[in-house]
Design a protein around this motif. Structure first.
Motif, short mmCIF file in Angstrom:
data_model
loop_
_atom_site.label_atom_id
_atom_site.label_comp_id
_atom_site.label_asym_id
_atom_site.label_seq_id
_atom_site.Cartn_x
_atom_site.Cartn_y
_atom_site.Cartn_z
N PRO A 1 15.73 -1.47 -15.18
CA PRO A 1 14.52 -2.17 -15.64
C PRO A 1 14.77 -3.31 -16.62
O PRO A 1 13.91 -4.18 -16.77
N ALA A 2 15.93 -3.33 -17.29
CA ALA A 2 16.21 -4.40 -18.25
C ALA A 2 16.96 -5.57 -17.62
O ALA A 2 17.29 -6.53 -18.31
N ILE A 3 17.23 -5.50 -16.31
CA ILE A 3 17.91 -6.58 -15.63
C ILE A 3 16.88 -7.39 -14.84
O ILE A 3 16.15 -6.84 -14.02
N PRO A 4 16.77 -8.69 -15.08
CA PRO A 4 15.76 -9.48 -14.38
C PRO A 4 16.03 -9.55 -12.88
O PRO A 4 17.18 -9.56 -12.44
N ALA A 5 14.96 -9.61 -12.11
CA ALA A 5 15.08 -9.72 -10.65
C ALA A 5 15.66 -11.09 -10.29
O ALA A 5 15.42 -12.09 -10.97
N ILE A 6 16.44 -11.10 -9.20
CA ILE A 6 17.02 -12.35 -8.72
C ILE A 6 16.47 -12.60 -7.32
O ILE A 6 16.39 -11.69 -6.49
N TYR A 7 16.10 -13.86 -7.04
CA TYR A 7 15.40 -14.19 -5.79
C TYR A 7 16.21 -15.06 -4.83
O TYR A 7 16.02 -14.98 -3.62
N GLY A 8 17.07 -15.92 -5.35
CA GLY A 8 17.81 -16.79 -4.45
C GLY A 8 18.81 -17.67 -5.18
O GLY A 8 18.71 -17.88 -6.40
N TYR A 9 19.80 -18.16 -4.43
CA TYR A 9 20.82 -19.05 -4.97
C TYR A 9 21.10 -20.13 -3.93
O TYR A 9 21.13 -19.86 -2.72
N ALA A 10 21.32 -21.35 -4.39
CA ALA A 10 21.67 -22.45 -3.49
C ALA A 10 22.63 -23.41 -4.19
O ALA A 10 22.49 -23.67 -5.39
N HIS A 11 23.60 -23.92 -3.41
CA HIS A 11 24.54 -24.91 -3.92
C HIS A 11 24.41 -26.16 -3.05
O HIS A 11 24.81 -26.17 -1.89
N LEU A 12 23.81 -27.20 -3.60
CA LEU A 12 23.59 -28.46 -2.91
C LEU A 12 24.65 -29.47 -3.33
O LEU A 12 25.49 -29.17 -4.18
N PRO A 13 24.66 -30.68 -2.77
CA PRO A 13 25.77 -31.61 -3.05
C PRO A 13 26.07 -31.88 -4.52
O PRO A 13 27.23 -32.03 -4.88
N HIS B 1 24.30 0.59 -18.46
CA HIS B 1 24.25 0.30 -17.03
C HIS B 1 25.35 -0.69 -16.64
O HIS B 1 26.10 -0.45 -15.68
N ILE B 2 25.47 -1.80 -17.37
CA ILE B 2 26.44 -2.82 -16.97
C ILE B 2 27.88 -2.38 -17.26
O ILE B 2 28.78 -2.67 -16.47
N HIS B 3 28.08 -1.65 -18.36
CA HIS B 3 29.43 -1.19 -18.67
C HIS B 3 29.94 -0.18 -17.66
O HIS B 3 31.12 -0.19 -17.28
N LYS B 4 29.07 0.70 -17.19
CA LYS B 4 29.50 1.70 -16.21
C LYS B 4 29.84 1.06 -14.86
O LYS B 4 30.51 1.68 -14.03
N LEU B 5 29.37 -0.16 -14.65
CA LEU B 5 29.74 -0.91 -13.46
C LEU B 5 30.95 -1.82 -13.72
O LEU B 5 31.31 -2.63 -12.87
N LEU C 1 24.42 -10.61 -11.27
CA LEU C 1 23.05 -10.10 -11.26
C LEU C 1 22.75 -9.27 -10.02
O LEU C 1 22.04 -8.26 -10.10
N GLN C 2 23.28 -9.68 -8.88
CA GLN C 2 23.09 -8.89 -7.67
C GLN C 2 23.66 -7.49 -7.84
O GLN C 2 23.07 -6.50 -7.43
N LEU C 3 24.83 -7.41 -8.46
CA LEU C 3 25.48 -6.12 -8.68
C LEU C 3 24.68 -5.24 -9.63
O LEU C 3 24.65 -4.02 -9.49
N LEU C 4 23.97 -5.87 -10.58
CA LEU C 4 23.30 -5.13 -11.65
C LEU C 4 21.85 -4.77 -11.34
O LEU C 4 21.21 -4.07 -12.13
N GLN C 5 21.31 -5.25 -10.24
CA GLN C 5 19.92 -4.95 -9.91
C GLN C 5 19.70 -3.43 -9.88
O GLN C 5 20.60 -2.67 -9.61
N SER C 6 18.48 -3.01 -10.16
CA SER C 6 18.04 -1.60 -10.15
C SER C 6 17.82 -1.04 -11.54
O SER C 6 17.32 0.07 -11.67
#
Length: 265
Positions: free
Chosen positions: A63-75, A117-121, A56-61
Motif C-alpha cells: 500500500p505504500a508503493i505508488p501504482a505505475i501505469y506506463g513507461y515510454a522512451h521516445l527519441p 517490503h523493499i528490503h525483503k525483495l 516499481l514494477q517489482l515492488l507493486q502490491s
C-alpha cells in the motif's frame, strides 16, 4: 509494461536531479496521473526512468508503493506515468514546524512497513527523506514512498568502499538525511535506509537538525565534511532529548546494524 498516450499539464508539480514531474491525463480513460519526464536519447543504454519503472514494477502490491501505469522512451525524452499523489511530508512542515509525536509515529511506522517490503525483495532505497514521503491523494493520512531512481539491489559479503577524500567523490543520497556510512563512502544497505528514517523522525519532532545544509552558503564538498562532523558529534540521546526515547533508540539501533543485517522491523 504498456505504453499509453497522455496529455501533459503545465506547470510542473515537482522536480529532481534527473527529471521533472507534471500532472497528466491518460487519454484512454481520463485518469489523472503523475508524469515524470527526463531528457534521454535513444542511444543511452541505461535510461534513468526505465530503471525506476522496473524497480516499481517489482515492488507493486504494497500500500505504500505508488501504482505505475506506463513507461515510454521516445527519441529525446523518456516518460514514466504513475499514481498522482498529494503533498509531501516536507510540505506539512513549513519553516521548521514541530510535528506532534503521534503523527511522527504514524509516518515512521508506515515508512518502516514499506522498507520491510523493499528490503525483503533485496532493494535498498538510498534516499529516504521527507520530500520522498508523500500523502495519498484520497487519504492524506496514508504515506507513499516515491523516487526509486537511485535505488539498487544490495548484496552479500563485505561492503564496497570509496575514499570520501577522492577527487570527484559524490555522496549517495541527500546530505541532511544521509547515513554516516554514506558520508564515509561505504556501500549502502537496509541499515542506511533506517538511519535516514531516524533522521527524518527527529527532524519532524524537533523542527530542525543541527547540521542543516545551506547550499547557498557552502560548496557541496565542504558541506559534506561539515555535516559529517556534526552528525558524529551529536549523540542520538542529545538529538532526541525531550521526546519519547524510542526515537533516539531508532537512530542508535540503525547505526548498530551490520551491512548484511536486516532490521527487526
Amino acid at each position: 509494461m504498456p505504453t499509453m498516450e497522455y496529455t501533459i499539464h503545465k506547470p510542473e508539480i515537482g522536480k529532481g536531479g534527473f527529471s521533472r514531474v507534471f500532472r497528466g491525463t491518460d487519454m484512454g480513460c481520463g485518469r489523472a496521473v503523475a508524469l515524470k519526464k527526463s531528457r534521454c536519447s535513444l542511444v543511452i543504454k541505461k535510461p534513468h526512468l526505465r530503471h525506476e519503472s522496473r524497480i516499481l514494477q517489482l515492488l507493486q502490491s504494497h500500500p505504500a508503493i505508488p501504482a505505475i501505469y506506463g513507461y515510454a522512451h521516445l527519441p529525446h525524452f523518456e516518460y514514466l506515468a504513475m499514481e498522482l499523489l498529494g503533498e509531501s511530508v516536507s510540505d506539512l512542515q513549513p519553516d521548521g514546524t514541530k510535528i506532534a509525536p503521534k503523527t511522527v509515529v504514524s509516518v515512521v511506522l508506515q515508512t518502516m512497513s514499506a522498507l520491510q517490503h523493499i528490503h525483503k525483495l533485496g532493494i535498498v532505497h538510498r534516499d529516504i527523506k521527507q520530500g520522498n514521503l508523500m500523502c495519498s491523494l484520497n487519504d492524506p493520512s496514508r504515506i507513499k514512498l516515491i523516487d526509486f531512481g537511485i535505488s539498487r539491489m544490495f548484496y552479500e559479503g563485505e561492503p564496497k568502499r570509496r575514499d570520501p577524500a577522492t577527487k570527484g567523490y559524490k555522496m549517495v543520497g541527500t546530505l541532511d538525511w544521509a547515513s554516516l556510512n554514506a558520508h564515509d563512502g561505504i556501500a549502502l544497505s537496509a541499515r542506511d535506509d533506517f538511519e535516514s528514517l531516524a533522521h527524518v523522525a527527529l527532524d519532524l519532532l524537533r523542527g530542525d537538525l543541527p547540521w542543516g545544509y545551506r547550499p547557498w552558503l557552502e560548496p557541496r564538498r565542504i558541506a559534506q565534511e561539515e555535516v559529517r562532523a556534526s552528525k558524529r558529534s551529536h549523540t542520538a540521546e542529545s538529538l532526541g532529548a525531550g521526546f519519547p526515547p524510542e526515537f533516539s533508540s531508532l537512530l542508535t539501533y540503525s547505526r548498530s546494524l551490520r551491512f548484511n543485517q536486516l532490521p527487526d522491523y
